[in-house]
Design a protein around this motif. Structure first.
Motif, PDB file in Angstrom:
ATOM      1  N   THR A 192      64.386   0.886  88.904  1.00  0.00           N
ATOM      2  CA  THR A 192      63.565   1.365  90.012  1.00  0.00           C
ATOM      3  C   THR A 192      64.473   1.515  91.232  1.00  0.00           C
ATOM      4  O   THR A 192      65.681   1.290  91.149  1.00  0.00           O
ATOM      5  CB  THR A 192      62.368   0.421  90.286  1.00  0.00           C
ATOM      6  OG1 THR A 192      61.428   1.112  91.111  1.00  0.00           O
ATOM      7  CG2 THR A 192      62.784  -0.879  90.958  1.00  0.00           C
TER       8      THR A 192
ATOM      9  N   ASP B 286      55.865   1.593  88.758  1.00  0.00           N
ATOM     10  CA  ASP B 286      56.758   0.702  89.511  1.00  0.00           C
ATOM     11  C   ASP B 286      58.202   0.810  89.042  1.00  0.00           C
ATOM     12  O   ASP B 286      59.094   0.254  89.674  1.00  0.00           O
ATOM     13  CB  ASP B 286      56.274  -0.765  89.461  1.00  0.00           C
ATOM     14  CG  ASP B 286      56.361  -1.387  88.082  1.00  0.00           C
ATOM     15  OD1 ASP B 286      56.701  -0.676  87.116  1.00  0.00           O
ATOM     16  OD2 ASP B 286      56.094  -2.599  87.966  1.00  0.00           O
TER      17      ASP B 286
ATOM     18  N   GLY C  73      61.744   1.388  96.928  1.00  0.00           N
ATOM     19  CA  GLY C  73      60.468   1.865  96.395  1.00  0.00           C
ATOM     20  C   GLY C  73      60.617   3.271  95.828  1.00  0.00           C
ATOM     21  O   GLY C  73      61.441   4.061  96.289  1.00  0.00           O
TER      22      GLY C  73
ATOM     23  N   GLU D  66      54.337  -1.194  94.855  1.00  0.00           N
ATOM     24  CA  GLU D  66      54.064   0.090  94.207  1.00  0.00           C
ATOM     25  C   GLU D  66      52.583   0.135  93.842  1.00  0.00           C
ATOM     26  O   GLU D  66      52.070  -0.774  93.199  1.00  0.00           O
ATOM     27  CB  GLU D  66      54.917   0.252  92.935  1.00  0.00           C
ATOM     28  CG  GLU D  66      56.411   0.226  93.158  1.00  0.00           C
ATOM     29  CD  GLU D  66      56.954   1.478  93.861  1.00  0.00           C
ATOM     30  OE1 GLU D  66      56.157   2.380  94.187  1.00  0.00           O
ATOM     31  OE2 GLU D  66      58.183   1.527  94.079  1.00  0.00           O
TER      32      GLU D  66
ATOM     33  N   THR E 135      54.300   4.086  97.493  1.00  0.00           N
ATOM     34  CA  THR E 135      54.871   2.761  97.797  1.00  0.00           C
ATOM     35  C   THR E 135      54.366   2.299  99.166  1.00  0.00           C
ATOM     36  O   THR E 135      54.294   3.106 100.101  1.00  0.00           O
ATOM     37  CB  THR E 135      56.418   2.836  97.850  1.00  0.00           C
ATOM     38  OG1 THR E 135      56.888   3.527  96.696  1.00  0.00           O
ATOM     39  CG2 THR E 135      57.051   1.460  97.905  1.00  0.00           C
TER      40      THR E 135
END
Ligand code: FAD
Length: 472
Positions: free
Chosen positions: A231, A65, A235, A61, A52
């Motif tokens: 996600t 991702d 990150g 990313e 990231t």
């Protein structure tokens, strides 16, 4: 009786190796088991394909991702690592497929390209009348002979729904995940659910209709309708950092490349490093891709025909623009492209829309993919050449002419393993060889039982469970 002390060597510090180390560490601590481990990573950082970048308020990313939330192994790992508070799900929105030079909304109700709603399928301009009539034959076609045997994804769907639905919808959607040739990809190892549907219901359209999940409920992570991907707001690499913090520093060796694994008369394994030193383990988890693992194993254990087709190379290019650059800002989350289109890009995510936390106000973040199973040359071109080709496509598709404020090209060489027809049998042979000739050595990760992050985490956990079981 207290089990004998066991040392486990884990080769590769991507998500697979990190998950294995985390669960070994946790089990040893919580159950007071005499297990120690060493995680050996060839590069100077952990995380493998997870990378990231944080820049000017953007979260970018370079590799994966997000991940499919319904596969729970990664969410469980994130929760156990104490990062549940950072989980975010994607904004749902229209996704498109480019075919015949135009972006078409993916028809509502299409599950991986299989139509389950009649109205949107009849209305879409993605297929001709003849293409739609051919797809409707799925309703009457019998099951194929040998419905339990493996077949390529392409052949399976072509037989049931016809070439047009495959080329204009299914191929672009599926190759986005595997970057593979769908006429060689194994149905059993990539989308076994469709084989099950045919076996149980004969017709894919009717069978998928019955399996459609109930209307979406408010999300667990976030208040609105929940997307199916998750996600971390900071990150995905923040999971890598967190796991590294939780592990013992002395158990992590970076900048050490493993060059061989040898079974000794004692039954232990000598793990040889490229710098000429050695370490020993009672068990080994091979958490590097099979292309690496096979070089470390003796001929008796290797399965030559396993992944005989090299993994596909792809590149991603993330581009930051001012919002004004999008003269034609289509309301949606991105598009995939039929392989028959003369474009360099294969897919584009409108990251600022799908993942709003990644992009500061007044800006736009696009991430495009280049490189296909049958043409990967572009991946090896310079950053400038890739940018030029991508901008040329974006100009035609989305009317973007402004150069990005900044961009990152990330090349992933031979990164997408190709699960070809009968992959499962070859994987079984490898496991049989390991247990016969190298007992206590386990292979885990993207080369075997799924390329997604949750699949990798689940395979690492399975290897750890085997090791702990063997101590009882
Ligand atoms: P890797 O991440 O490849 O880690 C293997 C590690 O082994 C590396 O760190 C390597 O340096 C190390 N190693 C290699 N050789 C040796 C050696 N001899 N000695 C010691 N160490 C060694 N999945 C999703 O679920 N969602 C996504 O959105 C998604 N997007 C993706 C996008 C791209 C561009 C790519 C390439 C993949 C994507 N994937 C996605 C798939 C997913 O990222 C991978 O399958 C997963 O990260 C693989 O993890 P791994 O630990 O098995 O392998």
């Amino acid at each position: 009786m207290m089990p004998q002390r066991k040392h486990v060597v884990i080769i590769g510090g991507g998500i697979t190796g990190l998950t294995a180390a985390f669960y070994l560490h946790k089990e040893a601590k919580e159950k007071n088991l005499p297990i120690t481990y060493t995680l050996i990573e060839a590069s100077d950082r952990l995380g493998g394909k997870i990378k990231t970048i944080h820049r000017d308020g953007f979260v970018i990313e370079r590799g994966p991702d997000s991940y499919l939330g319904r596969k729970q192994s990664l969410t469980k790992l994130i929760e156990e690592a104490g990062l549940a508070g950072q989980l975010v799900s994607n904004e749902t929105g229209q996704a498109y497929v480019m075919s015949g030079g135009k972006l078409h909304p993916i028809p509502e109700g299409a599950v991986m390209g299989v139509p389950t709603k009649v109205g949107p399928f009849i209305k879409t301009k993605l297929f001709s009348k003849a293409g739609k009539a051919r797809a409707a034959m799925d309703l009457v076609l019998p099951r194929r002979d040998g419905a339990d045997q493996d077949i390529s994804v392409g052949h399976f769907f072509r037989r049931r729904l016809g070439d047009q639905v495959v080329e204009n919808l299914i191929e672009p959607l599926l190759s986005g995940i595997y970057a593979g040739d769908i006429d060689r990809l194994s149905l059993q190892s990539t989308f076994p659910q469709f084989q099950d549907v045919e076996r149980k219901s004969r017709s894919l359209i009717l069978g998928m209709k019955q399996n459609i999940p109930k209307p979406e409920r408010p999300g667990t992570y976030g208040k609105k309708k929940q997307g199916q991907f998750l996600t971390l707001s900071s990150g995905l690499e923040s999971l890598v950092e967190r796991l590294e913090e939780l592990l013992e520093e002395k158990s992590i060796w970076k900048n050490k490349k493993v060059s061989g694994i040898h079974r000794e008369d004692t039954g232990r394994y000598r793990v040889e490093l490229e710098d000429g030193t050695n370490t020993h383990g009672d068990s080994v988890i091979l958490a590097s891709p099979y292309s690496v693992a096979k070089q470390l194993l003796p001929e008796t254990v290797r399965v030559e025909e396993f992944h005989s087709t090299p993994s596909t190379s792809v590149a991603t290019i993330a581009m930051a623009f001012p919002a004004s650059a999008l003269k034609n800002d289509i309301n949606g989350t991105g598009f995939v492209i039929s392989r028959q289109e003369p474009t360099t890009i294969t897919a584009c995510t409108w990251t600022h829309r799908k993942w709003p936390h990644t992009t500061p106000g007044g800006k736009v973040l696009l991430r495009c993919y280049v490189g296909r199973a049958n043409n990967q040359d572009i991946v090896f071109e310079s950053d400038e050449t890739i940018l030029k080709a991508v901008m040329n496509d974006l100009n035609k598709i989305m009317d973007i002419t402004t150069e990005p404020e900044f961009y990152y090209v990330s090349r992933w060489i031979q990164s997408m393993p190709q699960y070809e027809v009968n992959h499962k049998q070859r994987w079984q042979k490898l496991q049989d060889n390991l247990s016969a000739y190298y007992p206590g050595v386990y292979a885990a990760g993207a080369s075997y039982e799924g390329v997604g992050l949750p699949d990798c985490a689940a395979s690492a956990q399975k290897a750890v469970n085997h090791i702990i079981e063997s101590m009882r």
